[in-house]
Scaffold this motif. Sequence first.
Motif, PDB file in Angstrom:
ATOM      1  N   ASN A  10       0.752  -1.167  -0.200  1.00 31.29           N
ATOM      2  CA  ASN A  10       0.129   0.111  -0.236  1.00 31.29           C
ATOM      3  C   ASN A  10       0.879   1.194  -0.006  1.00 31.29           C
ATOM      4  O   ASN A  10       0.648   2.216  -0.641  1.00 31.29           O
ATOM      5  CB  ASN A  10      -0.964   0.119   1.340  1.00 31.29           C
ATOM      6  CG  ASN A  10      -2.062  -1.041   1.246  1.00 31.29           C
ATOM      7  OD1 ASN A  10      -2.432  -1.636  -0.045  1.00 31.29           O
ATOM      8  ND2 ASN A  10      -2.797  -1.323   2.287  1.00 31.29           N
ATOM      9  N   VAL A  11       2.081   1.244   0.659  1.00 31.78           N
ATOM     10  CA  VAL A  11       2.875   2.429   0.902  1.00 31.78           C
ATOM     11  C   VAL A  11       3.301   2.649  -0.371  1.00 31.78           C
ATOM     12  O   VAL A  11       3.384   3.649  -0.880  1.00 31.78           O
ATOM     13  CB  VAL A  11       3.742   2.403   1.901  1.00 31.78           C
ATOM     14  CG1 VAL A  11       4.922   3.400   2.035  1.00 31.78           C
ATOM     15  CG2 VAL A  11       3.330   2.444   3.283  1.00 31.78           C
ATOM     16  N   ILE A  12       3.925   1.519  -0.947  1.00 30.43           N
ATOM     17  CA  ILE A  12       4.636   1.728  -2.460  1.00 30.43           C
ATOM     18  C   ILE A  12       3.850   2.166  -3.470  1.00 30.43           C
ATOM     19  O   ILE A  12       3.915   3.096  -4.230  1.00 30.43           O
ATOM     20  CB  ILE A  12       5.258   0.476  -2.728  1.00 30.43           C
ATOM     21  CG1 ILE A  12       6.567   0.018  -1.858  1.00 30.43           C
ATOM     22  CG2 ILE A  12       5.751   0.448  -4.071  1.00 30.43           C
ATOM     23  CD1 ILE A  12       7.277  -1.162  -2.010  1.00 30.43           C
ATOM     24  N   GLN A  13       2.314   1.541  -3.395  1.00 26.82           N
ATOM     25  CA  GLN A  13       1.532   1.984  -4.353  1.00 26.82           C
ATOM     26  C   GLN A  13       0.989   3.455  -4.294  1.00 26.82           C
ATOM     27  O   GLN A  13       0.895   4.390  -5.382  1.00 26.82           O
ATOM     28  CB  GLN A  13       0.260   0.977  -4.285  1.00 26.82           C
ATOM     29  CG  GLN A  13      -0.744   1.153  -5.277  1.00 26.82           C
ATOM     30  CD  GLN A  13      -0.143   0.634  -6.805  1.00 26.82           C
ATOM     31  OE1 GLN A  13       0.012  -0.430  -7.035  1.00 26.82           O
ATOM     32  NE2 GLN A  13      -0.198   1.567  -7.811  1.00 26.82           N
ATOM     33  N   ASP A  14       1.011   3.772  -3.177  1.00 27.25           N
ATOM     34  CA  ASP A  14       0.512   5.062  -2.782  1.00 27.25           C
ATOM     35  C   ASP A  14       1.508   6.358  -3.144  1.00 27.25           C
ATOM     36  O   ASP A  14       1.360   7.134  -3.797  1.00 27.25           O
ATOM     37  CB  ASP A  14       0.287   5.361  -1.197  1.00 27.25           C
ATOM     38  CG  ASP A  14      -1.024   4.801  -0.844  1.00 27.25           C
ATOM     39  OD1 ASP A  14      -1.812   4.483  -1.719  1.00 27.25           O
ATOM     40  OD2 ASP A  14      -1.321   4.837   0.216  1.00 27.25           O
TER      41      ASP A  14
END
Length: 111
Positions: free
Chosen positions: A88-92
């Motif tokens: 999620n952090v990377i995608q965001d």
Amino acid sequence: MGDVFSADVSRIRQWQKLMGEITEITDNVVRDFEAEVRACLDWVGQDDSMAEELRPRDIKEREGASNTGRSLTEAVAGISRALNVNGNVIQDAQNNTFDAINNESNKSGRH
């Protein structure tokens, strides 16, 4: 030129899914083990001296095996949760970067 950072969120999601499947398998194995153990609790005997001697060790070993299995399940589930958060952090970060690039290119008309 500096180091390049690259992350493939789809691969992170694949590993997350795999860890979720392993968590489910491990949990089922522990439940099956505990169910089978209940079926053979009196194998060490019931009220004789051998049962009195063996029962405490038998209970300790069974509980130890169950606790180890539950700990393994929790550890693998934790990895799955960590992969989810990481993905999620990377995608965001990727989404925000693409949005910023698009916003700037719309302002200047160049990419």
